[in-house]
Motif scaffolding. Structure first.
Motif, mmCIF file in Angstrom:
data_model
loop_
_atom_site.group_PDB
_atom_site.id
_atom_site.type_symbol
_atom_site.label_atom_id
_atom_site.label_comp_id
_atom_site.label_asym_id
_atom_site.label_seq_id
_atom_site.Cartn_x
_atom_site.Cartn_y
_atom_site.Cartn_z
ATOM 1 N N ARG A 40 -69.833 -21.536 51.454
ATOM 2 C CA ARG A 40 -69.331 -21.522 52.833
ATOM 3 C C ARG A 40 -68.908 -20.115 53.274
ATOM 4 O O ARG A 40 -69.201 -19.699 54.385
ATOM 5 C CB ARG A 40 -68.185 -22.508 52.984
ATOM 6 N N LEU A 41 -68.234 -19.374 52.392
ATOM 7 C CA LEU A 41 -67.852 -18.004 52.745
ATOM 8 C C LEU A 41 -69.080 -17.104 52.856
ATOM 9 O O LEU A 41 -69.192 -16.297 53.781
ATOM 10 C CB LEU A 41 -66.868 -17.442 51.723
ATOM 11 N N GLY A 42 -70.011 -17.249 51.921
ATOM 12 C CA GLY A 42 -71.235 -16.456 51.979
ATOM 13 C C GLY A 42 -72.055 -16.751 53.214
ATOM 14 O O GLY A 42 -72.618 -15.846 53.845
ATOM 15 N N LYS A 43 -72.114 -18.019 53.618
ATOM 16 C CA LYS A 43 -72.858 -18.390 54.824
ATOM 17 C C LYS A 43 -72.188 -17.809 56.064
ATOM 18 O O LYS A 43 -72.865 -17.343 56.981
ATOM 19 C CB LYS A 43 -72.963 -19.906 54.938
ATOM 20 N N TYR A 44 -70.859 -17.818 56.082
ATOM 21 C CA TYR A 44 -70.148 -17.216 57.219
ATOM 22 C C TYR A 44 -70.503 -15.737 57.342
ATOM 23 O O TYR A 44 -70.842 -15.252 58.418
ATOM 24 C CB TYR A 44 -68.637 -17.395 57.078
ATOM 25 N N PHE A 45 -70.440 -15.013 56.227
ATOM 26 C CA PHE A 45 -70.758 -13.585 56.266
ATOM 27 C C PHE A 45 -72.238 -13.328 56.535
ATOM 28 O O PHE A 45 -72.598 -12.325 57.129
ATOM 29 C CB PHE A 45 -70.319 -12.890 54.974
ATOM 30 N N PHE A 46 -73.111 -14.234 56.099
ATOM 31 C CA PHE A 46 -74.546 -14.094 56.342
ATOM 32 C C PHE A 46 -74.855 -14.107 57.843
ATOM 33 O O PHE A 46 -75.693 -13.351 58.325
ATOM 34 C CB PHE A 46 -75.301 -15.230 55.644
ATOM 35 N N TYR A 47 -74.167 -14.967 58.590
ATOM 36 C CA TYR A 47 -74.409 -15.070 60.031
ATOM 37 C C TYR A 47 -73.455 -14.230 60.871
ATOM 38 O O TYR A 47 -73.564 -14.192 62.085
ATOM 39 C CB TYR A 47 -74.337 -16.535 60.479
ATOM 40 N N SER A 48 -72.498 -13.568 60.231
ATOM 41 C CA SER A 48 -71.519 -12.762 60.943
ATOM 42 C C SER A 48 -72.100 -11.400 61.334
ATOM 43 O O SER A 48 -73.059 -10.920 60.744
ATOM 44 C CB SER A 48 -70.287 -12.560 60.062
ATOM 45 N N ARG A 49 -71.476 -10.789 62.323
ATOM 46 C CA ARG A 49 -71.899 -9.457 62.759
ATOM 47 C C ARG A 49 -70.870 -8.386 62.406
ATOM 48 O O ARG A 49 -70.848 -7.326 63.005
ATOM 49 C CB ARG A 49 -72.130 -9.457 64.266
ATOM 50 N N LEU A 50 -70.036 -8.672 61.439
ATOM 51 C CA LEU A 50 -69.052 -7.699 60.997
ATOM 52 C C LEU A 50 -69.750 -6.541 60.278
ATOM 53 O O LEU A 50 -70.919 -6.630 59.912
ATOM 54 C CB LEU A 50 -68.038 -8.362 60.069
ATOM 55 N N VAL A 51 -69.005 -5.459 60.044
ATOM 56 C CA VAL A 51 -69.593 -4.229 59.536
ATOM 57 C C VAL A 51 -70.273 -4.422 58.178
ATOM 58 O O VAL A 51 -71.441 -4.111 58.012
ATOM 59 C CB VAL A 51 -68.513 -3.120 59.452
ATOM 60 N N PHE A 52 -69.586 -4.938 57.204
ATOM 61 C CA PHE A 52 -70.150 -5.100 55.863
ATOM 62 C C PHE A 52 -70.446 -6.562 55.537
ATOM 63 O O PHE A 52 -70.413 -6.970 54.377
ATOM 64 C CB PHE A 52 -69.198 -4.524 54.808
ATOM 65 N N SER A 53 -70.749 -7.353 56.548
ATOM 66 C CA SER A 53 -70.928 -8.790 56.322
ATOM 67 C C SER A 53 -72.155 -9.103 55.468
ATOM 68 O O SER A 53 -72.108 -10.003 54.634
ATOM 69 C CB SER A 53 -70.997 -9.537 57.646
ATOM 70 N N LYS A 54 -73.246 -8.388 55.642
ATOM 71 C CA LYS A 54 -74.447 -8.654 54.832
ATOM 72 C C LYS A 54 -74.186 -8.355 53.358
ATOM 73 O O LYS A 54 -74.641 -9.079 52.478
ATOM 74 C CB LYS A 54 -75.644 -7.834 55.334
ATOM 75 N N GLN A 55 -73.434 -7.294 53.091
ATOM 76 C CA GLN A 55 -73.112 -6.957 51.705
ATOM 77 C C GLN A 55 -72.198 -8.023 51.095
ATOM 78 O O GLN A 55 -72.353 -8.389 49.929
ATOM 79 C CB GLN A 55 -72.454 -5.574 51.620
ATOM 80 N N LEU A 56 -71.235 -8.517 51.892
ATOM 81 C CA LEU A 56 -70.350 -9.570 51.399
ATOM 82 C C LEU A 56 -71.122 -10.862 51.140
ATOM 83 O O LEU A 56 -70.868 -11.557 50.156
ATOM 84 C CB LEU A 56 -69.210 -9.821 52.387
ATOM 85 N N SER A 57 -72.069 -11.188 52.020
ATOM 86 C CA SER A 57 -72.858 -12.410 51.801
ATOM 87 C C SER A 57 -73.708 -12.278 50.539
ATOM 88 O O SER A 57 -73.853 -13.238 49.781
ATOM 89 C CB SER A 57 -73.731 -12.729 53.016
ATOM 90 N N GLU A 58 -74.252 -11.096 50.282
ATOM 91 C CA GLU A 58 -75.023 -10.882 49.060
ATOM 92 C C GLU A 58 -74.128 -10.943 47.817
ATOM 93 O O GLU A 58 -74.557 -11.429 46.764
ATOM 94 C CB GLU A 58 -75.760 -9.540 49.117
ATOM 95 N N PHE A 59 -72.884 -10.472 47.942
ATOM 96 C CA PHE A 59 -71.930 -10.575 46.842
ATOM 97 C C PHE A 59 -71.666 -12.042 46.507
ATOM 98 O O PHE A 59 -71.692 -12.445 45.337
ATOM 99 C CB PHE A 59 -70.621 -9.863 47.196
ATOM 100 N N TYR A 60 -71.416 -12.862 47.532
ATOM 101 C CA TYR A 60 -71.168 -14.283 47.301
ATOM 102 C C TYR A 60 -72.416 -14.974 46.757
ATOM 103 O O TYR A 60 -72.324 -15.877 45.917
ATOM 104 C CB TYR A 60 -70.680 -14.980 48.568
ATOM 105 N N ARG A 61 -73.593 -14.586 47.209
ATOM 106 C CA ARG A 61 -74.837 -15.164 46.690
ATOM 107 C C ARG A 61 -75.022 -14.789 45.216
ATOM 108 O O ARG A 61 -75.406 -15.626 44.404
ATOM 109 C CB ARG A 61 -76.018 -14.679 47.507
ATOM 110 N N TYR A 62 -74.734 -13.544 44.883
ATOM 111 C CA TYR A 62 -74.819 -13.091 43.501
ATOM 112 C C TYR A 62 -73.877 -13.902 42.608
ATOM 113 O O TYR A 62 -74.246 -14.339 41.526
ATOM 114 C CB TYR A 62 -74.480 -11.595 43.433
ATOM 115 N N ARG A 63 -72.660 -14.105 43.069
ATOM 116 C CA ARG A 63 -71.684 -14.889 42.303
ATOM 117 C C ARG A 63 -72.116 -16.341 42.182
ATOM 118 O O ARG A 63 -71.912 -16.969 41.154
ATOM 119 C CB ARG A 63 -70.303 -14.798 42.928
#
Length: 176
Positions: A40-63
């Motif tokens: 759920r957190l990774g999906k939020y960051f995946f669709y978010s437009r925040l500055v480092f959101s894509k990197q955060l979504s990839e971090f959650y996907r990696y985990r």
């Protein structure tokens, strides 16, 4: 776009009790909740437009993949109250839609048929379905409400509501 408020609401719905103590207890003692939290957190960051959101979504996907052993696409849709009793080896593809109160055991795959000559389509799992260990649900099919998918089954055709699907090739038996 998914809002942070919707994400928090989904996380609260994954908890059995809506309290901080319940969150802490489930975070440390419930691997199913941790998988859903990462998703759920990774999906939020995946669709978010925040500055480092894509990197955060990839971090959650990696985990999710390395620590949890699951590969759940952020482009899939998971409903409320999903339970992963043994969340190891679960694969949920890009366009999969999973309803509310679904139980998914270990080594389950929900994905496309992979045929290059036809449209790519993904399964839809309705509410209150139980999918037992090792089941593979492939293609653009629908699993009806209150159905059961047997262990190590290959499901490649629609399953009506209130029925059991089992075996390879798929056999269907209505239970009520």
């Amino acid at each position: 776009m998914i809002t942070f408020k919707e994400t928090l609401s989904d996380i609260k719905n994954d908890l059995p009790k809506k309290s901080l103590i319940s969150f802490i207890r489930n975070y440390f003692l419930n691997p199913s909740f941790r998988v859903l939290l990462n998703y759920r957190l990774g999906k939020y960051f995946f669709y978010s437009r925040l500055v480092f959101s894509k990197q955060l979504s990839e971090f959650y996907r990696y985990r999710l993949i390395t620590k949890r052993g699951c590969d759940i696409s952020y482009k899939s849709t998971l409903g409320k109250g999903i339970i992963f009793p043994h969340p190891l080896g679960i694969v949920i593809g890009v366009g999969v839609v999973v309803g509310d109160n679904v139980v998914v055991f270990q080594q389950v795959t929900l994905g496309s048929h992979g045929k290059s000559d036809s449209d790519v389509s993904y399964p839809v799992v309705r509410n209150s379905v139980k999918i037992y260990a090792g089941a593979k649900i492939i293609g653009g099919i629908t699993i009806g409400r209150n159905s059961i998918v047997g262990a190590n089954s290959l499901i490649n055709k629609n399953v009506p509501s209130n029925s059991v699907a089992y075996g390879t090739p798929c056999k269907i038996k209505e239970i009520y």
